[in-house]
Scaffold this motif. Structure first.
Motif, PDB file in Angstrom:
ATOM      1  N   PHE A 180     -29.829  50.659 -40.090  1.00 47.39           N
ATOM      2  CA  PHE A 180     -29.583  50.265 -38.703  1.00 47.39           C
ATOM      3  C   PHE A 180     -28.876  51.385 -37.942  1.00 47.39           C
ATOM      4  N   ILE A 181     -27.942  52.063 -38.577  1.00 42.26           N
ATOM      5  CA  ILE A 181     -27.233  53.160 -37.923  1.00 42.26           C
ATOM      6  C   ILE A 181     -28.216  54.269 -37.556  1.00 42.26           C
ATOM      7  N   LYS A 182     -29.115  54.593 -38.477  1.00 41.61           N
ATOM      8  CA  LYS A 182     -30.139  55.609 -38.178  1.00 41.61           C
ATOM      9  C   LYS A 182     -31.083  55.105 -37.098  1.00 41.61           C
ATOM     10  N   ALA A 183     -31.442  53.837 -37.157  1.00 39.07           N
ATOM     11  CA  ALA A 183     -32.345  53.260 -36.161  1.00 39.07           C
ATOM     12  C   ALA A 183     -31.694  53.251 -34.778  1.00 39.07           C
ATOM     13  N   ASN A 184     -30.394  53.094 -34.734  1.00 41.71           N
ATOM     14  CA  ASN A 184     -29.682  53.120 -33.464  1.00 41.71           C
ATOM     15  C   ASN A 184     -29.780  54.512 -32.829  1.00 41.71           C
ATOM     16  N   GLU A 185     -29.706  55.539 -33.660  1.00 43.43           N
ATOM     17  CA  GLU A 185     -29.903  56.908 -33.162  1.00 43.43           C
ATOM     18  C   GLU A 185     -31.346  57.081 -32.685  1.00 43.43           C
ATOM     19  N   ASP A 186     -32.293  56.534 -33.430  1.00 38.94           N
ATOM     20  CA  ASP A 186     -33.697  56.615 -33.049  1.00 38.94           C
ATOM     21  C   ASP A 186     -33.952  55.872 -31.731  1.00 38.94           C
ATOM     22  N   LEU A 187     -33.227  54.770 -31.526  1.00 38.11           N
ATOM     23  CA  LEU A 187     -33.379  54.001 -30.296  1.00 38.11           C
ATOM     24  C   LEU A 187     -33.043  54.859 -29.088  1.00 38.11           C
ATOM     25  N   ASP A 188     -31.978  55.635 -29.182  1.00 39.73           N
ATOM     26  CA  ASP A 188     -31.608  56.516 -28.072  1.00 39.73           C
ATOM     27  C   ASP A 188     -32.712  57.531 -27.797  1.00 39.73           C
ATOM     28  N   ARG A 189     -33.254  58.094 -28.846  1.00 41.75           N
ATOM     29  CA  ARG A 189     -34.308  59.096 -28.706  1.00 41.75           C
ATOM     30  C   ARG A 189     -35.591  58.461 -28.149  1.00 41.75           C
ATOM     31  N   LEU A 190     -35.951  57.287 -28.650  1.00 43.27           N
ATOM     32  CA  LEU A 190     -37.171  56.622 -28.202  1.00 43.27           C
ATOM     33  C   LEU A 190     -37.062  56.123 -26.764  1.00 43.27           C
ATOM     34  N   SER A 191     -35.856  55.746 -26.347  1.00 40.71           N
ATOM     35  CA  SER A 191     -35.698  55.266 -24.974  1.00 40.71           C
ATOM     36  C   SER A 191     -35.947  56.385 -23.971  1.00 40.71           C
ATOM     37  N   LYS A 229     -33.242  43.292 -39.244  1.00 39.18           N
ATOM     38  CA  LYS A 229     -32.431  42.913 -40.397  1.00 39.18           C
ATOM     39  C   LYS A 229     -30.958  42.720 -40.044  1.00 39.18           C
ATOM     40  N   ILE A 230     -30.592  43.058 -38.821  1.00 36.69           N
ATOM     41  CA  ILE A 230     -29.202  42.975 -38.374  1.00 36.69           C
ATOM     42  C   ILE A 230     -29.109  41.909 -37.293  1.00 36.69           C
ATOM     43  N   PRO A 231     -28.076  41.052 -37.343  1.00 35.14           N
ATOM     44  CA  PRO A 231     -27.919  40.032 -36.296  1.00 35.14           C
ATOM     45  C   PRO A 231     -27.819  40.679 -34.912  1.00 35.14           C
ATOM     46  N   SER A 232     -28.427  40.039 -33.938  1.00 37.51           N
ATOM     47  CA  SER A 232     -28.468  40.623 -32.594  1.00 37.51           C
ATOM     48  C   SER A 232     -27.084  40.721 -31.955  1.00 37.51           C
ATOM     49  N   SER A 233     -26.132  39.936 -32.433  1.00 35.41           N
ATOM     50  CA  SER A 233     -24.780  40.029 -31.882  1.00 35.41           C
ATOM     51  C   SER A 233     -24.130  41.377 -32.191  1.00 35.41           C
ATOM     52  N   VAL A 234     -24.592  42.045 -33.239  1.00 37.94           N
ATOM     53  CA  VAL A 234     -24.041  43.351 -33.603  1.00 37.94           C
ATOM     54  C   VAL A 234     -24.519  44.415 -32.620  1.00 37.94           C
ATOM     55  N   TRP A 235     -25.730  44.302 -32.137  1.00 35.86           N
ATOM     56  CA  TRP A 235     -26.289  45.333 -31.266  1.00 35.86           C
ATOM     57  C   TRP A 235     -26.585  44.829 -29.862  1.00 35.86           C
ATOM     58  N   GLU A 236     -25.795  43.869 -29.386  1.00 37.10           N
ATOM     59  CA  GLU A 236     -26.045  43.301 -28.066  1.00 37.10           C
ATOM     60  C   GLU A 236     -25.873  44.315 -26.932  1.00 37.10           C
ATOM     61  N   ASP A 237     -25.089  45.378 -27.149  1.00 40.06           N
ATOM     62  CA  ASP A 237     -24.926  46.412 -26.126  1.00 40.06           C
ATOM     63  C   ASP A 237     -26.190  47.244 -25.954  1.00 40.06           C
ATOM     64  N   GLU A 238     -27.065  47.221 -26.939  1.00 34.87           N
ATOM     65  CA  GLU A 238     -28.271  48.043 -26.929  1.00 34.87           C
ATOM     66  C   GLU A 238     -29.525  47.264 -26.516  1.00 34.87           C
ATOM     67  N   HIS A 239     -29.361  46.018 -26.073  1.00 34.84           N
ATOM     68  CA  HIS A 239     -30.530  45.189 -25.736  1.00 34.84           C
ATOM     69  C   HIS A 239     -31.391  45.812 -24.639  1.00 34.84           C
ATOM     70  N   GLY A 240     -30.769  46.449 -23.660  1.00 29.83           N
ATOM     71  CA  GLY A 240     -31.538  47.070 -22.575  1.00 29.83           C
ATOM     72  C   GLY A 240     -32.450  48.165 -23.084  1.00 29.83           C
ATOM     73  N   LYS A 241     -31.896  49.065 -23.888  1.00 28.35           N
ATOM     74  CA  LYS A 241     -32.696  50.151 -24.463  1.00 28.35           C
ATOM     75  C   LYS A 241     -33.766  49.587 -25.388  1.00 28.35           C
ATOM     76  N   TYR A 242     -33.386  48.596 -26.198  1.00 25.17           N
ATOM     77  CA  TYR A 242     -34.326  47.993 -27.144  1.00 25.17           C
ATOM     78  C   TYR A 242     -35.515  47.395 -26.389  1.00 25.17           C
ATOM     79  N   ASN A 243     -35.236  46.657 -25.321  1.00 20.17           N
ATOM     80  CA  ASN A 243     -36.311  46.033 -24.550  1.00 20.17           C
ATOM     81  C   ASN A 243     -37.182  47.075 -23.862  1.00 20.17           C
ATOM     82  N   GLU A 244     -36.577  48.168 -23.406  1.00 15.61           N
ATOM     83  CA  GLU A 244     -37.352  49.245 -22.785  1.00 15.61           C
ATOM     84  C   GLU A 244     -38.313  49.876 -23.795  1.00 15.61           C
ATOM     85  N   VAL A 245     -37.810  50.134 -25.004  1.00 18.37           N
ATOM     86  CA  VAL A 245     -38.661  50.700 -26.058  1.00 18.37           C
ATOM     87  C   VAL A 245     -39.734  49.688 -26.453  1.00 18.37           C
ATOM     88  N   LEU A 246     -39.373  48.421 -26.536  1.00 21.42           N
ATOM     89  CA  LEU A 246     -40.333  47.370 -26.886  1.00 21.42           C
ATOM     90  C   LEU A 246     -41.435  47.246 -25.832  1.00 21.42           C
TER      91      LEU A 246
END
Length: 132
Positions: free
Chosen positions: A38-49, A79-96
């Motif tokens: 998840f930590i690596k994926a969080n870095e990837d999220l920034d790059r993908l956004s 694999k991680i509860p969404s409450s852990v990464w709720e600050d990243e929902h905007g970026k996640y939705n943009e990538v999605l």
């Protein structure tokens, strides 16, 4: 001697903090391996956004790479509860959204290719015009 005692106490304190964090992750239902991915994926999220903003200018190869990287990131986030990464929902939705747009665009291209491949060439027949 007191320096060694302080180092020893700090070492024990660090070990207790690490073990407490592992216990909290286990209580939340998170595996340590999943958390590290998840930590690596969080870095990837920034790059993908960043790439998500210019997906229409990507080459087909870049789109394919984007899709594969996004799928890996989605798996790690699932694999991680969404409450852990709720600050990243905007970026996640943009990538999605970009992921969905590319998938639909590639699907449409594949369908139009299949249609054009399956269409038989029709030769025009003679047209008889009756002046009746």
């Amino acid at each position: 001697m007191t320096v060694l005692a302080i180092i020893f106490i700090l070492l024990i304190f660090i070990i207790l903090l690490i073990s407490t964090s592992f216990i909290q992750m286990q209580n939340a239902g998170i595996k340590v391996k999943d958390f590290m991915s998840f930590i690596k994926a969080n870095e990837d999220l920034d790059r993908l956004s960043v790439f998500a903003k210019k997906y229409d200018k990507m080459s087909p190869q870049e789109q394919l790479i984007y899709l594969m990287e996004a799928e890996k990131m989605f798996d790690a986030f699932d694999k991680i509860p969404s409450s852990v990464w709720e600050d990243e929902h905007g970026k996640y939705n943009e990538v999605l959204d970009t992921y969905k747009n590319i998938k639909v665009m590639r699907w449409n291209e594949a369908q139009s290719y299949e249609l054009s491949k399956n269409i038989k060439r029709i030769k025009p027949k003679e047209i008889n015009i009756d002046n009746a």
